[in-house]
Design an enzyme around this catalytic site. Structure first.
Site, PDB file in Angstrom:
ATOM      1  N   ASP A 101       0.840  -1.191   0.000  1.00  0.00           N
ATOM      2  CA  ASP A 101       0.000   0.000   0.000  1.00  0.00           C
ATOM      3  C   ASP A 101       0.880   1.247   0.000  1.00  0.00           C
ATOM      4  O   ASP A 101       2.053   1.207   0.406  1.00  0.00           O
ATOM      5  CB  ASP A 101      -0.896   0.029   1.241  1.00  0.00           C
ATOM      6  CG  ASP A 101      -1.797  -1.192   1.333  1.00  0.00           C
ATOM      7  OD1 ASP A 101      -2.085  -1.783   0.271  1.00  0.00           O
ATOM      8  OD2 ASP A 101      -2.199  -1.540   2.455  1.00  0.00           O
ATOM      9  N   GLY A 102       0.287   2.365  -0.373  1.00  0.00           N
ATOM     10  CA  GLY A 102       1.045   3.603  -0.423  1.00  0.00           C
ATOM     11  C   GLY A 102       1.674   3.992   0.900  1.00  0.00           C
ATOM     12  O   GLY A 102       2.792   4.520   0.937  1.00  0.00           O
TER      13      GLY A 102
END
Length: 231
Positions: A101-102
């Site tokens: 995920d970011g």
């Protein structure tokens, strides 16, 4: 990519040794002798060492220490991608073997070898991943057993595969999972009434994130690391 780094990669030598080749006028780019290692080379360049054309042979494999805020895709309208961190020829030909995920940091593997990455990401192959996690609330001792038995994620039909949880501190733990469901670690803690505040991947299979790599830095995998996923 810088010419000296290209030479280092294709010839398997150090940057210092590459500098000596340049100084000795042994390198030509597009038919002209080049002595400056900082010159940029692309796929369109014809690089020769003593008359021998140099090219990347075979697939490429890298580990990257992913910083927060970067996404594991080539194009994103709002966030920078991990591929802009790579000073390599044709980064667009690489892909991530197991995205993060970011806001998740840590170990990312990148390659242009689709069969190799399939061994890491396919549900048919059991590939364990180890994460360091920090939570909003204290981690209840019974969470260890809950994760070992598998938990029911919202929107999922089956329980997660058994996962190993090692509590390090009141709100910190190591978790080892062997599958890669969407936002899995965050959803597992949500399923037991807790919230992940920080997540960092430390290991994939037997490959551990190099402690010397600062966020945003990367290195090529060793032959042993590459082979570990095909044994």
């Amino acid at each position: 990519m810088r010419l000296d780094k290209f030479l280092s990669t294709t010839l398997g030598i150090t940057r210092k040794e590459a500098g000596k080749l340049l100084k000795n006028k042994q390198i030509e780019v597009n038919g002209e002798i080049v002595k400056n290692g900082s010159q940029k080379v692309t796929d369109d360049c014809d690089v020769e060492f003593n008359g021998r054309t140099l090219r990347f042979d075979g697939p490429r494999y890298f580990m990257l220490n992913k910083p927060s805020g970067f996404v594991c895709s080539h194009v994103d309208d709002f966030n920078p991608t991990v591929f802009i961190l790579l000073d390599v020829v044709s980064p667009e030909k690489l892909h991530v073997a197991g995205r993060l995920d970011g806001d998740t940091t840590g170990l990312v593997l990148l390659t242009d070898d689709g069969q190799w990455s399939h061994r890491i990401t396919s549900p048919r192959h059991v590939c364990e991943k180890v994460y360091y996690v920090e939570t909003a609330d204290p981690i209840a001792p019974e969470t260890v057993e809950q994760f070992a038995e598998g938990v029911q994620l919202r929107g999922e039909k089956d329980l997660t595969r058994p996962a190993k949880l090692e509590i390090l501190d009141e709100k910190a733990a190591l978790i080892t999972i062997s599958e890669g469901k969407y936002h899995q670690v965050k959803r597992m803690f949500a399923a037991v009434g807790n919230k992940v505040e920080a997540l960092h991947r430390e290991q994939i299979g037997s490959v551990e994130l190099d402690e010397e790599l600062e966020p945003g830095e990367y290195r090529a995998l060793t032959a042993e690391e590459v082979a570990s996923f095909t044994k």
